[in-house]
Write an enzyme that holds these catalytic residues in place. Structure first.
Site, PDB file in Angstrom:
ATOM      1  N   SER A   1       0.839  -1.203   0.000  1.00  0.00           N
ATOM      2  CA  SER A   1       0.000   0.000   0.000  1.00  0.00           C
ATOM      3  C   SER A   1       0.874   1.252   0.000  1.00  0.00           C
ATOM      4  CB  SER A   1      -0.947   0.014   1.215  1.00  0.00           C
ATOM      5  OG  SER A   1      -0.228  -0.174   2.412  1.00  0.00           O
TER       6      SER A   1
ATOM      7  N   ASP B   1       5.290  -7.367   2.930  1.00  0.00           N
ATOM      8  CA  ASP B   1       4.173  -7.647   2.022  1.00  0.00           C
ATOM      9  C   ASP B   1       4.722  -7.977   0.634  1.00  0.00           C
ATOM     10  OD1 ASP B   1       1.503  -7.854   1.421  1.00  0.00           O
ATOM     11  OD2 ASP B   1       1.206  -5.703   1.119  1.00  0.00           O
TER      12      ASP B   1
ATOM     13  N   LYS C   1       3.569 -11.755   3.751  1.00  0.00           N
ATOM     14  CA  LYS C   1       2.132 -11.871   3.450  1.00  0.00           C
ATOM     15  C   LYS C   1       1.950 -11.946   1.939  1.00  0.00           C
ATOM     16  CE  LYS C   1      -0.822  -8.185   3.593  1.00  0.00           C
ATOM     17  NZ  LYS C   1      -1.316  -8.145   2.194  1.00  0.00           N
TER      18      LYS C   1
ATOM     19  N   GLU D   1      -1.291 -12.332  -1.223  1.00  0.00           N
ATOM     20  CA  GLU D   1      -2.721 -12.208  -1.525  1.00  0.00           C
ATOM     21  C   GLU D   1      -3.190 -13.427  -2.329  1.00  0.00           C
ATOM     22  OE1 GLU D   1      -3.546  -8.476  -3.483  1.00  0.00           O
ATOM     23  OE2 GLU D   1      -2.441  -7.323  -1.984  1.00  0.00           O
TER      24      GLU D   1
ATOM     25  N   GLU E   1      -9.887  -8.566   4.215  1.00  0.00           N
ATOM     26  CA  GLU E   1     -10.080  -7.140   3.902  1.00  0.00           C
ATOM     27  C   GLU E   1     -11.449  -6.936   3.236  1.00  0.00           C
ATOM     28  OE1 GLU E   1      -6.891  -5.255   1.738  1.00  0.00           O
ATOM     29  OE2 GLU E   1      -8.078  -3.453   1.351  1.00  0.00           O
TER      30      GLU E   1
HETATM   31  O1  KIV Z   1      -0.419  -3.321   1.412  1.00  0.00           O
HETATM   32  C1  KIV Z   1      -1.097  -3.275   2.437  1.00  0.00           C
HETATM   33  O2  KIV Z   1      -0.993  -2.385   3.279  1.00  0.00           O
HETATM   34  C2  KIV Z   1      -2.078  -4.315   2.603  1.00  0.00           C
HETATM   35  C3  KIV Z   1      -3.258  -3.946   3.432  1.00  0.00           C
HETATM   36  C4  KIV Z   1      -4.222  -3.192   2.596  1.00  0.00           C
HETATM   37  C5  KIV Z   1      -3.857  -5.141   3.997  1.00  0.00           C
HETATM   38  O3  KIV Z   1      -1.969  -5.354   2.036  1.00  0.00           O
END
Ligand code: KIV
Length: 286
Positions: free
Chosen positions: A51, A89, A119, A121, A188
């Site tokens: 993000s 992420d 993490k 998706e 989310e």
């Molecule tokens: O990139 C991020 O901050 C995320 C959140 C929106 C969960 O993946």
């Protein structure tokens, strides 16, 4: 400086919170000063999210963000929050192509970024990537519901799982990720009762971002919490402090004070002793 007295958050501590039904706190974070504040507030999990492409870099989506761009931010956040559970992420197209690319990207976050976890998706279709990362000894969080890297396929930034069939797919995806070894799953923008159902069935912490109160924990985006994102304010975000207004007002005052010569004052500059200055004038022939 960061409060290093807090003990390091571990996977065991997160599971203990889940078992005791103590809500887990999670927040996104992108740089050292923010991380220092997050550390001092005692937040459990910190996500350096892609993000940042939107909140920090001003893109309209997370897709242009690369791991090379993210890495200095991950390292800065680690320096600011030594004791939180730090999650890197995985950016767009670092894990979608293959299990191998996924493991390499995850490994880089751990080795170069000193992360505690990563993490990714996606649901059942990403279960082999999840399993590969976990087999490599890296804790990995799943992310379901609104998955911003698939924004085009999802038809925009909107709630996922409003219909029973779509909700069933999210329930099944959560099971597939847990079976593949996910240590936790982020939901989310999923309806609250769908999140509750998944949480009741899960043996791992479920974290909500705009998905209601029944999860084991909550996540918010730092810039949404403090009114620092100028483009829009998502419904799921609560403004806990209007830093955007405070900074904006301060900047206007700065412009006024500089243009009216109220700033700087003597306490804001440095001086040279009279004798040194006299010598200087001689040296420059003034
Ligand atoms: O990139 C991020 O901050 C995320 C959140 C929106 C969960 O993946």
């Amino acid at each position: 400086m960061a409060d290093t007295k807090r003990s390091k958050v571990t996977l065991g501590m997160l599971y203990e919170k889940m078992r005791k039904a103590e809500p887990i706190t999670m927040i996104t974070c992108y740089d050292f000063p923010m991380a220092d504040l997050v550390e001092k507030a005692g937040v459990d999990m910190v996500l350096v999210g892609d993000s940042m492409g939107m909140t920090i870099l001003g893109y309209d989506s997370t897709l242009p963000v690369t791991q090379d761009v993210m890495m200095p931010h991950v390292q800065a956040v680690r320096r600011g929050t030594p004791n939180s559970w730090l999650i890197g992420d995985m950016p767009y197209m670092t894990y979608q192509p293959s299990v191998e690319t996924a493991i390499r990207c995850a490994g880089r976050f751990m080795a170069e970024g000193a992360c505690d976890a990563v993490k990714l998706e996606g649901g059942a279709e990403m279960a082999d990537r999840m399993a590969g990362i976990v087999r490599s000894g890296i804790p990995c969080m799943g992310h379901l519901g609104l998955t911003p890297q698939s924004v085009s396929a999802l038809g925009g930034y909107k709630v996922q799982g409003k219909g029973a069939l779509q909700a069933k797919k999210i329930v099944d995806d959560a099971r597939a990720l847990e079976d593949a070894g996910a240590y936790s799953i982020l939901l989310e923008m999923v309806p609250d009762r769908v999140c509750e159902l998944i949480t009741k069935r899960a043996g791992i912490p479920i974290i909500s971002l705009g998905s209601g109160l029944h999860a084991h924990g909550q996540l918010l985006i730092f810039h949404d919490m403090f009114n620092l994102y100028p483009k829009f304010k998502p419904k799921m975000a609560k403004v806990f402090g209007d830093a955007g207004k405070t900074i904006g007002d301060g900047l206007k005052q700065y412009v006024t004070e500089v243009t009216t010569k109220q700033f700087p004052q003597a306490e804001n500059w440095f001086t040279i002793k009279d004798d040194e200055y006299a010598e200087l004038l001689k040296l420059v022939g003034d």
